[in-house]
Design an enzyme around this catalytic site. Sequence first.
Site, PDB file in Angstrom:
ATOM      1  N   ARG A 186       0.807  -1.311  -0.017  1.00 51.81           N
ATOM      2  CA  ARG A 186       0.027  -0.196   0.014  1.00 51.81           C
ATOM      3  C   ARG A 186       0.894   1.061   0.023  1.00 51.81           C
ATOM      4  O   ARG A 186       1.512   1.230   0.860  1.00 51.81           O
ATOM      5  CB  ARG A 186      -1.006   0.113   1.104  1.00 51.81           C
ATOM      6  CG  ARG A 186      -1.806   1.256   1.588  1.00 51.81           C
ATOM      7  CD  ARG A 186      -2.818   1.121   2.305  1.00 51.81           C
ATOM      8  NE  ARG A 186      -4.130   0.437   1.792  1.00 51.81           N
ATOM      9  CZ  ARG A 186      -5.240   0.337   2.348  1.00 51.81           C
ATOM     10  NH1 ARG A 186      -5.495   0.978   3.339  1.00 51.81           N
ATOM     11  NH2 ARG A 186      -6.084  -0.288   1.738  1.00 51.81           N
TER      12      ARG A 186
ATOM     13  N   HIS B 116      -7.180   0.390  -6.502  1.00 50.39           N
ATOM     14  CA  HIS B 116      -7.380  -0.401  -5.447  1.00 50.39           C
ATOM     15  C   HIS B 116      -8.091  -1.756  -6.138  1.00 50.39           C
ATOM     16  O   HIS B 116      -9.343  -1.822  -5.671  1.00 50.39           O
ATOM     17  CB  HIS B 116      -8.201   0.393  -4.282  1.00 50.39           C
ATOM     18  CG  HIS B 116      -8.321  -0.298  -2.864  1.00 50.39           C
ATOM     19  ND1 HIS B 116      -7.310  -1.269  -2.798  1.00 50.39           N
ATOM     20  CD2 HIS B 116      -8.810  -0.055  -1.861  1.00 50.39           C
ATOM     21  CE1 HIS B 116      -7.594  -1.852  -1.424  1.00 50.39           C
ATOM     22  NE2 HIS B 116      -8.644  -0.802  -0.779  1.00 50.39           N
TER      23      HIS B 116
ATOM     24  N   GLN C  53      -9.959  -4.341  -3.725  1.00 50.32           N
ATOM     25  CA  GLN C  53     -11.086  -4.126  -3.196  1.00 50.32           C
ATOM     26  C   GLN C  53     -12.176  -4.305  -4.419  1.00 50.32           C
ATOM     27  O   GLN C  53     -13.275  -4.780  -4.235  1.00 50.32           O
ATOM     28  CB  GLN C  53     -11.208  -2.327  -2.980  1.00 50.32           C
ATOM     29  CG  GLN C  53     -12.511  -1.919  -2.797  1.00 50.32           C
ATOM     30  CD  GLN C  53     -12.849  -2.367  -1.175  1.00 50.32           C
ATOM     31  OE1 GLN C  53     -12.161  -2.288  -0.069  1.00 50.32           O
ATOM     32  NE2 GLN C  53     -14.108  -2.905  -1.331  1.00 50.32           N
TER      33      GLN C  53
ATOM     34  N   ASP D 254     -17.458   6.474  -1.606  1.00 56.25           N
ATOM     35  CA  ASP D 254     -16.171   6.276  -0.850  1.00 56.25           C
ATOM     36  C   ASP D 254     -16.010   7.697  -0.147  1.00 56.25           C
ATOM     37  O   ASP D 254     -16.615   8.788  -0.579  1.00 56.25           O
ATOM     38  CB  ASP D 254     -15.085   6.167  -2.050  1.00 56.25           C
ATOM     39  CG  ASP D 254     -13.492   5.929  -1.139  1.00 56.25           C
ATOM     40  OD1 ASP D 254     -13.592   5.608   0.023  1.00 56.25           O
ATOM     41  OD2 ASP D 254     -12.504   6.027  -1.939  1.00 56.25           O
TER      42      ASP D 254
ATOM     43  N   CYS E 184     -16.489   0.881   0.318  1.00 55.35           N
ATOM     44  CA  CYS E 184     -15.176   0.133   0.702  1.00 55.35           C
ATOM     45  C   CYS E 184     -14.705   0.087   1.897  1.00 55.35           C
ATOM     46  O   CYS E 184     -14.213  -0.604   2.337  1.00 55.35           O
ATOM     47  CB  CYS E 184     -14.138   0.753  -0.299  1.00 55.35           C
ATOM     48  SG  CYS E 184     -13.631   2.509   0.113  1.00 55.35           S
TER      49      CYS E 184
ATOM     50  N   ARG F 107     -13.464  -9.402   1.146  1.00 53.12           N
ATOM     51  CA  ARG F 107     -11.995  -8.977   0.961  1.00 53.12           C
ATOM     52  C   ARG F 107     -11.091 -10.284   1.305  1.00 53.12           C
ATOM     53  O   ARG F 107     -10.149 -10.254   0.610  1.00 53.12           O
ATOM     54  CB  ARG F 107     -11.711  -7.751   1.973  1.00 53.12           C
ATOM     55  CG  ARG F 107     -12.304  -6.231   1.429  1.00 53.12           C
ATOM     56  CD  ARG F 107     -11.746  -6.039   0.088  1.00 53.12           C
ATOM     57  NE  ARG F 107     -10.312  -5.783   0.085  1.00 53.12           N
ATOM     58  CZ  ARG F 107      -9.412  -4.871   0.378  1.00 53.12           C
ATOM     59  NH1 ARG F 107     -10.076  -3.686   1.194  1.00 53.12           N
ATOM     60  NH2 ARG F 107      -8.213  -4.936   0.272  1.00 53.12           N
TER      61      ARG F 107
HETATM   62  N1  NVA Z   1     -10.127   6.368  -1.180  1.00 48.45           N
HETATM   63  C1  NVA Z   1      -9.790   5.858   0.047  1.00 48.45           C
HETATM   64  C2  NVA Z   1      -9.767   4.315   0.103  1.00 48.45           C
HETATM   65  C3  NVA Z   1      -9.540   3.748   1.354  1.00 48.45           C
HETATM   66  C4  NVA Z   1      -9.799   2.290   1.488  1.00 48.45           C
HETATM   67  C5  NVA Z   1      -8.395   6.260   0.484  1.00 48.45           C
HETATM   68  O1  NVA Z   1      -7.341   6.131  -0.388  1.00 48.45           O
HETATM   69  O2  NVA Z   1      -8.098   6.673   1.581  1.00 48.45           O
HETATM   70  N1   CP Z   2     -11.218  -0.816   2.039  1.00 48.90           N
HETATM   71  C1   CP Z   2     -10.071  -1.013   2.332  1.00 48.90           C
HETATM   72  O1   CP Z   2      -8.869  -1.062   1.764  1.00 48.90           O
HETATM   73  O2   CP Z   2      -9.832  -0.768   3.943  1.00 48.90           O
HETATM   74  P1   CP Z   2      -8.471  -0.278   4.794  1.00 48.90           P
HETATM   75  O3   CP Z   2      -8.310   0.758   4.388  1.00 48.90           O
HETATM   76  O4   CP Z   2      -8.922  -0.656   6.300  1.00 48.90           O
HETATM   77  O5   CP Z   2      -7.571  -1.502   4.306  1.00 48.90           O
END
Ligand code: NVA
Ligand code: CP
Length: 303
Positions: A101, A128, A131, A222, A262, A290
């Site tokens: 990540r 992502h 997801q 989101d 998500c 997931r």
């Molecule tokens: N768009 C959000 C998704 C988190 C799973 C982020 O990037 O923080």
């Molecule tokens: N939806 C998702 O990726 O959640 P986290 O940020 O908790 O991993």
Amino acid sequence: MKSKKDILSILDIKDEIPKILDLAIKFKNGEIGGKPLEGKSLAMIFQKSSTRTRVSFEVGMYELGGNSLFLSGSDLQMFRGESISDTAKVLSRYVDGIMIRASNHQDIVELSSEADIPVINGLTDLEHPCQALADMQTILEKKGNFNGKLAYVGDGNNVCNSLLLISACVGMDISIATPKNYQPSEDIISKAENISKKTGSKIQITDIVEDAVFGADKVYTDVWVSMGNEEEKEKRRNDFLKYQVNSKLMKLAAKDAIFMHCLPAIRGEEVVTEVIDGSQSVVIDQAENRLHAQKAVLYYLLK
Ligand code: NVA
Ligand code: CP
């Protein structure tokens, strides 16, 4: 040219999505047993916070008989200046796969090009994909097919980009409503449009939220302030005001529409409590999936 497989983008698996979803469903139903990844290790690099991605990959590896290493931003030499290239080459000698990540998508592209082992995108600024796979599994479970329209409302960010690509790949119609300055990536729109010519998926990008949601049997949103956007918090809250998923908006969708997110969610911003905690919401099933989808990804890449 390395022969390993990666999942940096939905585009990396555009022809394998049915196969991965089939595996995910089989894992959920308990049809694949044993310890298929016994002796395998996964490095999990997190430059940003996570609940679902971290736990689903870690538990997924454990349940498949393998081992995982949680490496946070404060643990790795890479985050205090070691090159991505050296990190990729060294990890390739220790482990069988890397899940990462990261803030910058280009960093994972570089990591992947220098690594001899599969690299999985656990979220970047651009996509992502893990997801989106779990979301398609959820849609199949709840709706039985990809007929009907997915309405995505809010920020045209990482989650939205992967949903756009995967919808095009599986032939599902998608209508995306974002404020004008928050549309999905131009490049991703054009790639999705190209794919949709073959699959028949109808793609609409609009700033009129009612148009996107009208008749949709899936409504997805989101957060307005993604990780890394915190400095723009006030501006974003203002820009997205008209894009809240509330009961009035849900009434424009099909009667049997499901609400998707998500997670994490901010109740009172992108969605109201009544919707996310109401009878149409499937967000906890999405989160559960997931785990099954991640096992499918791990099995597909590492077995
Ligand atoms: N768009 C959000 C998704 C988190 C799973 C982020 O990037 O923080
Ligand atoms: N939806 C998702 O990726 O959640 P986290 O940020 O908790 O991993």
